[in-house]
Write a protein that holds these residues in place. Sequence first.
Motif, short mmCIF file in Angstrom:
data_model
loop_
_atom_site.label_atom_id
_atom_site.label_comp_id
_atom_site.label_asym_id
_atom_site.label_seq_id
_atom_site.Cartn_x
_atom_site.Cartn_y
_atom_site.Cartn_z
N PRO A 168 -0.26 0.92 -10.41
CA PRO A 168 -1.42 0.67 -11.27
C PRO A 168 -1.51 1.66 -12.43
CG PRO A 168 -2.07 0.55 -8.97
CD PRO A 168 -0.66 1.09 -8.99
N ARG A 169 -1.17 2.91 -12.15
CA ARG A 169 -1.23 3.94 -13.20
C ARG A 169 -0.21 3.65 -14.30
NH1 ARG A 169 0.48 10.21 -12.02
NH2 ARG A 169 1.63 10.46 -13.95
N PHE B 20 -1.59 -5.33 -1.46
CA PHE B 20 -2.62 -5.50 -2.47
C PHE B 20 -2.23 -6.53 -3.51
CE2 PHE B 20 -4.07 -1.68 -0.55
CZ PHE B 20 -5.44 -1.65 -0.76
N LYS C 171 -1.30 0.80 -16.51
CA LYS C 171 -2.32 1.23 -17.48
C LYS C 171 -1.68 2.01 -18.62
CE LYS C 171 -6.47 4.03 -17.99
NZ LYS C 171 -7.29 5.08 -17.37
N LYS D 101 -7.50 -6.48 -1.50
CA LYS D 101 -6.69 -6.11 -0.34
C LYS D 101 -6.41 -7.37 0.48
CE LYS D 101 -6.08 -2.68 3.19
NZ LYS D 101 -6.39 -1.33 3.62
N ASP E 155 0.86 -1.18 0.00
CA ASP E 155 0.00 0.00 0.00
C ASP E 155 0.91 1.25 0.00
OD1 ASP E 155 -2.25 1.53 0.05
OD2 ASP E 155 -2.83 1.06 2.11
N LEU F 92 -2.98 -7.69 -7.32
CA LEU F 92 -3.57 -7.24 -8.58
C LEU F 92 -3.47 -8.34 -9.62
CD1 LEU F 92 -1.72 -3.78 -9.06
CD2 LEU F 92 -3.72 -4.21 -7.68
N VAL G 269 -8.52 -6.20 -8.21
CA VAL G 269 -7.73 -5.61 -7.12
C VAL G 269 -8.28 -6.16 -5.81
CG1 VAL G 269 -7.04 -3.49 -5.99
CG2 VAL G 269 -7.43 -3.48 -8.44
N MET H 225 1.01 1.50 -4.45
CA MET H 225 -0.38 1.48 -4.94
C MET H 225 -0.75 2.79 -5.64
SD MET H 225 -2.40 -0.97 -5.13
CE MET H 225 -4.14 -0.55 -5.01
N GLN H 226 -0.04 3.86 -5.27
CA GLN H 226 -0.32 5.15 -5.89
C GLN H 226 0.21 5.17 -7.34
OE1 GLN H 226 1.71 8.96 -4.45
NE2 GLN H 226 -0.15 8.86 -3.22
N LYS I 54 -4.19 -4.19 -18.73
CA LYS I 54 -5.44 -3.96 -18.01
C LYS I 54 -5.43 -4.63 -16.64
CE LYS I 54 -10.43 -3.93 -18.69
NZ LYS I 54 -10.64 -2.51 -18.40
N ILE I 55 -5.78 -3.85 -15.65
CA ILE I 55 -5.92 -4.42 -14.30
C ILE I 55 -7.34 -4.96 -14.20
CG2 ILE I 55 -5.94 -3.89 -11.84
CD1 ILE I 55 -3.89 -1.64 -12.57
#
Lengths: 81, 330
Positions: free
Chosen positions: A51-52, A72, A55, A66, A43, A74, A64, A47-48, A60-61
Motif C-alpha cells: 500500500p505504501r 486483503f 501511494k 479483509k 497479510d 484493495l 481496503v 500489507m506492510q 489512491k487506495i
Amino acid sequence: MPDEKIDASLNLKGVACPINFVKTKLKLEEIADGQILELVIDDGEPMQNVPRSIKEEGHKIIKVEKLPDGSFRLLIKKGGI
Amino acid sequence: MDRYIEDKDSKIKVDTKIEGKVGEIDFNTLKSGGLIKQRQKDMFTVRLRCPGGRVPLSKLEKVVQVAKKYAGDYIHLSFRQSLELPYVNYKNFKAIYEELSERDQKVASCGARVRVPTACSGCEYNPNGLMDTQKMAALVDEKFFGADMPHKFKISFSGCPIDCARTNENDLGFQGAVNPEWEEETCVGCRICSKACREGAIVSDVETGKPIYDPEKCLYCGDCIRACPTNSWGEKTKGWVARVGGRHGRHPISGHIIAEFIQDEDVPKFIETVIKWYGEHGKPYGRTRIGALLQIPKEWDSFIATLREKLQDKIKSNPKPPTKNEIHFE
C-alpha cells in the motif's frame, strides 16, 4: 454502498515482495488514469509494503477489505492522488 | 603507533605544510594531516576527506590519477567512508597535496580532533530518509572539521531510525525522525497504518478500524504517514534526534538520546556547545573520549546543565548517560 466499477483485477496471494508490487505496477500500466484496479494481497509483509509503494507512485487506495482467509482486497484508483 | 613498524625514527622530513609546519615532523603531526604510517619503511596511507562518503566524479577521477602515479594499485574504503591511498612514499606528499587540490580534493585528518562526518544518503533519494543528511555532513565538515579535541571526535548523520550511520556509536550522532499526527475526520478506518507500523505502536480499533496510537512504542520512522491512503496521518514535527557519547573500538560505548526533533539550524549550535564543553572538561583527564567522560556523574551533570543553558527545552527531560557495550569475555 456498492463497489465502484472494477476495470482490472489481480490476485497476488502467495506472491512475495517485491514481485507483488512489480506485478501491480505492470497491471496499472494497462489501465487508464482514474480507472480502478482490484488487488488481493497477503497479510504481513505485503500489507506492510505494497500500500505504501502504491501511494508513493501516485495512486489512491480507495478501499481496503479483509477477506475471510486473512488476505486483503484493495481497490486502487490509478493516478488518483 | 604500531610497534612493529620498521622505522625506529618517529620523525620524518617533509616538504609540504602539515598543520602549518614544514621540515622535520613527527608521526603524530603527520596523522593530523591524514597521513598514516604503514608497517613498510617510508610508506604511508593517505586518507582523503570525503564528508558523508560522497565523492563527486570529477574529484574521483583526479584521485585515481594521483593513485596511479604515487600510490598502490588499489583504493581502500575506510570504515568511515573515506578513500584511502595506501603505499605512498612520504617524499610524494607535496605533489599529492598539490595535484589533489587542483580538483579541490582535500586530505582528511586523524588523531585527536573532529573527524570528517559520516552520513547515509538521507532523504534526497532514499524512500525511508526523513532528513537531509548529506547537506548536514557537508555543513558540519566545513564548520568543524579538524578542530583539536582531547581525543578523536566523530559525528554521524542517519536519515531515519534504521540508523545506518550508527549514531549511537559516534561521539555525537544525529538521526532523522518524524513525530506523526492523526486526524480523525479524514480517516476511513482502512487499517493500513497498523499494518505499516513495524513497532506495534498502532493497532486498529476492532470495530471502526481507526488507529490507537502508543507513542511509547513509536520510533518516529514515518511509515504510517507514507502508507496512509487518505493522508490522515501527517507530520507533527520533523527533525533530528541527537545521541551523545558513543564509540566503537576495544571498549565500545552506546550513546543515548539527549535531544529530540531539533532542527537543522540547531545542529551547529548543538555541536559547538558539546565540543566546547568537551574541550574544557576533557583536558584534565588526558586522552579520554567524551563517552567515558560522561560516565562520570559530576561531568554528566555539568554537561547536561551546559546544554540546557544553551539549548533550553530542546534537551530531553531525563536523558541517560552513555553505557558500556560489553563485547569481550567477562
